[in-house]
Design a protein around this motif. Structure first.
Motif, PDB file in Angstrom:
ATOM      1  N   VAL A 196     -22.049  13.742  14.641  1.00 14.92           N
ATOM      2  CA  VAL A 196     -22.705  12.445  14.234  1.00 14.92           C
ATOM      3  C   VAL A 196     -24.097  12.678  13.554  1.00 14.92           C
ATOM      4  O   VAL A 196     -24.176  12.049  12.363  1.00 14.92           O
ATOM      5  CB  VAL A 196     -22.566  11.527  15.270  1.00 14.92           C
ATOM      6  CG1 VAL A 196     -23.167  10.112  14.748  1.00 14.92           C
ATOM      7  CG2 VAL A 196     -21.177  11.270  16.085  1.00 14.92           C
ATOM      8  N   GLU A 197     -24.777  13.495  14.181  1.00  9.57           N
ATOM      9  CA  GLU A 197     -26.176  13.769  13.427  1.00  9.57           C
ATOM     10  C   GLU A 197     -25.787  14.479  12.196  1.00  9.57           C
ATOM     11  O   GLU A 197     -26.486  14.233  11.052  1.00  9.57           O
ATOM     12  CB  GLU A 197     -27.199  14.525  14.297  1.00  9.57           C
ATOM     13  CG  GLU A 197     -27.858  14.145  15.332  1.00  9.57           C
ATOM     14  CD  GLU A 197     -28.555  14.860  16.280  1.00  9.57           C
ATOM     15  OE1 GLU A 197     -29.126  15.927  15.822  1.00  9.57           O
ATOM     16  OE2 GLU A 197     -29.066  14.361  17.336  1.00  9.57           O
ATOM     17  N   ALA A 198     -25.157  15.477  12.352  1.00  9.71           N
ATOM     18  CA  ALA A 198     -24.734  16.250  11.032  1.00  9.71           C
ATOM     19  C   ALA A 198     -24.303  15.286   9.768  1.00  9.71           C
ATOM     20  O   ALA A 198     -24.528  15.343   8.711  1.00  9.71           O
ATOM     21  CB  ALA A 198     -23.699  17.297  11.211  1.00  9.71           C
ATOM     22  N   GLY A 202     -27.170  14.888   6.707  1.00 11.45           N
ATOM     23  CA  GLY A 202     -27.301  16.096   5.955  1.00 11.45           C
ATOM     24  C   GLY A 202     -26.749  15.770   4.630  1.00 11.45           C
ATOM     25  O   GLY A 202     -25.738  14.802   4.386  1.00 11.45           O
ATOM     26  N   HIS A 203     -27.355  16.158   3.553  1.00 10.13           N
ATOM     27  CA  HIS A 203     -26.831  16.093   2.082  1.00 10.13           C
ATOM     28  C   HIS A 203     -25.779  16.773   1.750  1.00 10.13           C
ATOM     29  O   HIS A 203     -24.635  16.679   1.464  1.00 10.13           O
ATOM     30  CB  HIS A 203     -28.069  16.501   0.996  1.00 10.13           C
ATOM     31  CG  HIS A 203     -29.259  15.831   1.061  1.00 10.13           C
ATOM     32  ND1 HIS A 203     -30.527  16.082   0.360  1.00 10.13           N
ATOM     33  CD2 HIS A 203     -29.635  14.616   1.361  1.00 10.13           C
ATOM     34  CE1 HIS A 203     -31.383  15.385   0.448  1.00 10.13           C
ATOM     35  NE2 HIS A 203     -30.864  14.383   0.998  1.00 10.13           N
ATOM     36  N   ARG A 204     -25.723  18.079   2.548  1.00  9.12           N
ATOM     37  CA  ARG A 204     -24.606  18.844   2.773  1.00  9.12           C
ATOM     38  C   ARG A 204     -24.604  19.449   4.271  1.00  9.12           C
ATOM     39  O   ARG A 204     -25.709  19.547   4.885  1.00  9.12           O
ATOM     40  CB  ARG A 204     -24.763  20.039   1.985  1.00  9.12           C
ATOM     41  CG  ARG A 204     -24.288  19.931   0.338  1.00  9.12           C
ATOM     42  CD  ARG A 204     -23.983  21.079  -0.181  1.00  9.12           C
ATOM     43  NE  ARG A 204     -25.175  22.107  -0.222  1.00  9.12           N
ATOM     44  CZ  ARG A 204     -25.115  23.256  -0.362  1.00  9.12           C
ATOM     45  NH1 ARG A 204     -23.674  23.895  -0.602  1.00  9.12           N
ATOM     46  NH2 ARG A 204     -26.019  23.836  -0.515  1.00  9.12           N
ATOM     47  N   GLN A 220     -18.675  13.539   3.729  1.00  2.00           N
ATOM     48  CA  GLN A 220     -17.356  12.809   3.443  1.00  2.00           C
ATOM     49  C   GLN A 220     -16.482  14.074   3.091  1.00  2.00           C
ATOM     50  O   GLN A 220     -15.237  13.685   3.416  1.00  2.00           O
ATOM     51  CB  GLN A 220     -17.649  12.078   2.357  1.00  2.00           C
ATOM     52  CG  GLN A 220     -16.824  10.912   2.537  1.00  2.00           C
ATOM     53  CD  GLN A 220     -16.668  10.004   3.847  1.00  2.00           C
ATOM     54  OE1 GLN A 220     -17.718   9.862   4.093  1.00  2.00           O
ATOM     55  NE2 GLN A 220     -15.686   9.861   4.171  1.00  2.00           N
ATOM     56  N   ALA A 221     -16.772  15.163   2.124  1.00  6.24           N
ATOM     57  CA  ALA A 221     -16.012  16.090   2.101  1.00  6.24           C
ATOM     58  C   ALA A 221     -15.313  17.094   3.055  1.00  6.24           C
ATOM     59  O   ALA A 221     -14.079  17.155   3.172  1.00  6.24           O
ATOM     60  CB  ALA A 221     -16.418  17.022   0.650  1.00  6.24           C
ATOM     61  N   LEU A 222     -16.076  17.293   3.986  1.00  5.78           N
ATOM     62  CA  LEU A 222     -15.753  17.736   5.214  1.00  5.78           C
ATOM     63  C   LEU A 222     -14.789  16.957   6.124  1.00  5.78           C
ATOM     64  O   LEU A 222     -13.794  17.508   6.618  1.00  5.78           O
ATOM     65  CB  LEU A 222     -16.988  18.079   6.082  1.00  5.78           C
ATOM     66  CG  LEU A 222     -17.861  19.385   5.642  1.00  5.78           C
ATOM     67  CD1 LEU A 222     -19.269  19.398   6.555  1.00  5.78           C
ATOM     68  CD2 LEU A 222     -17.232  20.652   5.688  1.00  5.78           C
ATOM     69  N   PHE A 223     -15.003  15.761   6.016  1.00  6.54           N
ATOM     70  CA  PHE A 223     -14.067  14.805   6.796  1.00  6.54           C
ATOM     71  C   PHE A 223     -12.716  14.570   6.146  1.00  6.54           C
ATOM     72  O   PHE A 223     -11.743  14.765   6.902  1.00  6.54           O
ATOM     73  CB  PHE A 223     -14.654  13.599   7.074  1.00  6.54           C
ATOM     74  CG  PHE A 223     -14.267  12.383   7.921  1.00  6.54           C
ATOM     75  CD1 PHE A 223     -14.341  12.430   9.315  1.00  6.54           C
ATOM     76  CD2 PHE A 223     -13.303  11.348   7.350  1.00  6.54           C
ATOM     77  CE1 PHE A 223     -13.657  11.652   9.945  1.00  6.54           C
ATOM     78  CE2 PHE A 223     -12.537  10.569   8.089  1.00  6.54           C
ATOM     79  CZ  PHE A 223     -12.688  10.569   9.437  1.00  6.54           C
ATOM     80  N   PHE A 230     -10.172  24.589  12.244  1.00  8.50           N
ATOM     81  CA  PHE A 230     -11.553  24.536  12.875  1.00  8.50           C
ATOM     82  C   PHE A 230     -12.225  23.336  12.462  1.00  8.50           C
ATOM     83  O   PHE A 230     -12.642  22.401  13.338  1.00  8.50           O
ATOM     84  CB  PHE A 230     -12.274  25.682  12.768  1.00  8.50           C
ATOM     85  CG  PHE A 230     -13.470  25.628  13.538  1.00  8.50           C
ATOM     86  CD1 PHE A 230     -13.633  25.581  14.902  1.00  8.50           C
ATOM     87  CD2 PHE A 230     -14.587  25.284  12.675  1.00  8.50           C
ATOM     88  CE1 PHE A 230     -14.885  25.317  15.423  1.00  8.50           C
ATOM     89  CE2 PHE A 230     -15.917  25.060  13.677  1.00  8.50           C
ATOM     90  CZ  PHE A 230     -16.108  25.046  14.788  1.00  8.50           C
ATOM     91  N   VAL A 231     -12.540  22.982  11.073  1.00 12.93           N
ATOM     92  CA  VAL A 231     -13.321  22.132  10.404  1.00 12.93           C
ATOM     93  C   VAL A 231     -12.639  20.734  10.669  1.00 12.93           C
ATOM     94  O   VAL A 231     -13.416  19.833  11.331  1.00 12.93           O
ATOM     95  CB  VAL A 231     -13.728  22.227   8.757  1.00 12.93           C
ATOM     96  CG1 VAL A 231     -14.382  21.309   8.284  1.00 12.93           C
ATOM     97  CG2 VAL A 231     -14.481  23.829   8.873  1.00 12.93           C
ATOM     98  N   ALA A 232     -11.232  20.798  10.393  1.00 16.25           N
ATOM     99  CA  ALA A 232     -10.684  19.492  10.793  1.00 16.25           C
ATOM    100  C   ALA A 232     -10.767  19.106  12.190  1.00 16.25           C
ATOM    101  O   ALA A 232     -11.084  17.720  12.500  1.00 16.25           O
ATOM    102  CB  ALA A 232      -9.225  19.641  10.396  1.00 16.25           C
ATOM    103  N   GLY A 233     -10.726  19.811  13.014  1.00 16.89           N
ATOM    104  CA  GLY A 233     -10.646  19.577  14.312  1.00 16.89           C
ATOM    105  C   GLY A 233     -11.973  19.203  14.947  1.00 16.89           C
ATOM    106  O   GLY A 233     -12.342  18.492  16.063  1.00 16.89           O
ATOM    107  N   PHE A 234     -13.079  20.072  14.431  1.00 18.38           N
ATOM    108  CA  PHE A 234     -14.369  19.743  14.636  1.00 18.38           C
ATOM    109  C   PHE A 234     -15.029  18.290  14.208  1.00 18.38           C
ATOM    110  O   PHE A 234     -15.797  17.788  14.944  1.00 18.38           O
ATOM    111  CB  PHE A 234     -15.399  21.073  14.387  1.00 18.38           C
ATOM    112  CG  PHE A 234     -16.672  21.068  14.989  1.00 18.38           C
ATOM    113  CD1 PHE A 234     -16.900  21.459  16.381  1.00 18.38           C
ATOM    114  CD2 PHE A 234     -17.811  20.405  14.421  1.00 18.38           C
ATOM    115  CE1 PHE A 234     -18.083  21.246  17.051  1.00 18.38           C
ATOM    116  CE2 PHE A 234     -18.981  20.744  14.837  1.00 18.38           C
ATOM    117  CZ  PHE A 234     -19.281  20.908  16.251  1.00 18.38           C
TER     118      PHE A 234
END
Length: 404
Positions: A196-198, A202-204, A220-223, A230-234
């Protein structure tokens, strides 16, 4: 201010353990970059390497136009803010703020000017004569930040600075940090395990695992477009729901799993080169809890899936509905670390071959435990992953992702 560049940086400890593994990252001048990942992923090691508190094994670190590998921390012109504040208990707030400047032989007038300016910026004027023991946790953290700001460094490095604060204070401090960065514009590298902090700061955001960079992109791109499982689940809370499915032709394209059939539109194939090569093959499908809604509450013609609610959690602004689907849990090396939901699964015993999913539905939903439920699925946001590699199918960065 300064650009920070990590070029193929590795840190190998005695015994062979790798803290950072071939990490390349370009942090722009004035950018707020967040490093996030589970414990032991290498994010703090990367931060300490930039600061000079860890000596890297290979690769180069540049701050501005200077390669700093051989420079001691004091000569890198950076300032660190730590989790534990690191204030001198015998000094007043004013003395804590001024300490670093005195060490650098700054003139008294300049020290007074900077301390007064920073105290005003952080709302610390009335606390300047107090000692840390007389301050709250939030006030101490502001002093720690003020001590970094007063030095006017080229970059701020922050190592989980809000983790000792209570939940409400963390929210207000996040807002303060964002405002400070907007006003100061100083390059900032911020380490946290809190997504949530991230996402909010973050700008990135750079997502790390086992010392390797998984994906660096906007929150937003990460989400919306994670590069791998891993990224999808984290990223995202509650965690993304996963299932092994088969891509089939059923009049049009669809994914079939657990007795359900969800259509896959042409736009998915257009956006994901190579997805059409998975027909009649298993792949992993991801559905975020927020893309499932109580079907009784929406008018749009989304596909439905039916299940029985096991647990409902009313959170005021939304409800979480946990339910089982008749498919075994997805097993992949990266998901063992990414999904905090694994602990929830253990707390709620599953039947053989069942997977626990979560729907994040409107607070107006009246679904209760043990009741049959029908969920509408926003299939425009389906995610598709290769079963072997765990990479997102057709993602433009998938070929560069390190994965597991």
């Amino acid at each position: 201010m300064a650009q920070i560049v990590l070029d193929h940086v590795s840190k190998v400890y005695p015994g062979g353990a790798r803290g950072i593994n071939d990490l390349s990252l370009d942090i722009a001048d004035g950018e707020f970059m967040v490093l996030v990942g589970p414990s032991g992923c290498g994010k703090s090691t990367a931060l300490r390497s930039i600061a000079g508190l860890e000596e890297v094994t290979s690769g180069t670190i540049s701050i501005g136009s200077t390669v700093v590998n051989d420079l001691p921390p004091k000569d890198r012109d950076i300032a660190m803010v730590f989790q534990n504040y690191a204030l001198y208990p015998h000094m007043t707030v004013e003395e804590n703020l001024a300490f670093g400047l005195k060490q650098r032989k700054t003139s008294k007038d300049e020290i007074k000017r900077r301390v007064t300016q920073v105290a005003g910026l952080l709302g610390l004027e009335e606390y300047l004569k107090r000692k840390p023991a007389a301050l709250s946790g939030g006030q101490r953290q502001r002093v720690a930040m003020g001590r970094a700001i007063v030095r006017e460094p080229r970059a701020f490095l922050m190592d989980e600075p809000l983790s000792n604060l209570d939940a409400k204070l963390r929210v207000s401090m996040r807002a303060s940090l964002s405002q400070l960065h907007e006003r100061l514009g100083v390059t900032t590298v911020y380490v946290t395990h809190d997504q949530v902090e991230a996402m909010t700061l973050g700008h990135r955001v750079t997502v790390m695992l086992d010392g390797k960079l998984q994906q660096a992109d906007s929150p937003q791109a990460l989400f919306n477009h994670p590069v791998n499982l891993f990224v999808a689940g984290f990223m995202g809370s509650p965690a993304m729901n996963f299932v092994t499915a088969k891509l089939v032709r059923d009049g049009g394209a669809a994914v079939a799993f657990a007795g359900y059939l969800l259509p896959v539109s042409q736009s998915h194939f257009d956006a994901r080169p190579g997805l059409d090569g998975y027909f009649d093959r298993d792949l992993i499908v991801g559905i975020r809890p927020s893309d499932l809604e109580d079907a009784r509450l929406i008018e749009v013609d989304w596909p439905r899936i039916r299940a029985v609610a096991e647990v409902t959690e009313a959170l005021g602004s939304e409800n979480h509905v946990l339910f089982r689907i008749d498919s075994p849990p997805v097993r992949h090396a990266s998901l063992g670390t990414a999904r905090s939901a694994e602990e929830e699964d253990a707390a709620l015993p599953l039947g053989s071959g069942k997977t626990l999913w979560t729907a994040r539905v409107s607070a107006r939903s009246t679904i209760g435990p043990g009741q049959p439920a029908e969920f509408a699925v926003d299939t425009s946001k389906l995610q598709f992953f290769d079963q072997e590699s765990g990479l997102s199918i057709g993602h433009p960065q998938a070929g560069q992702a390190t994965g597991r």
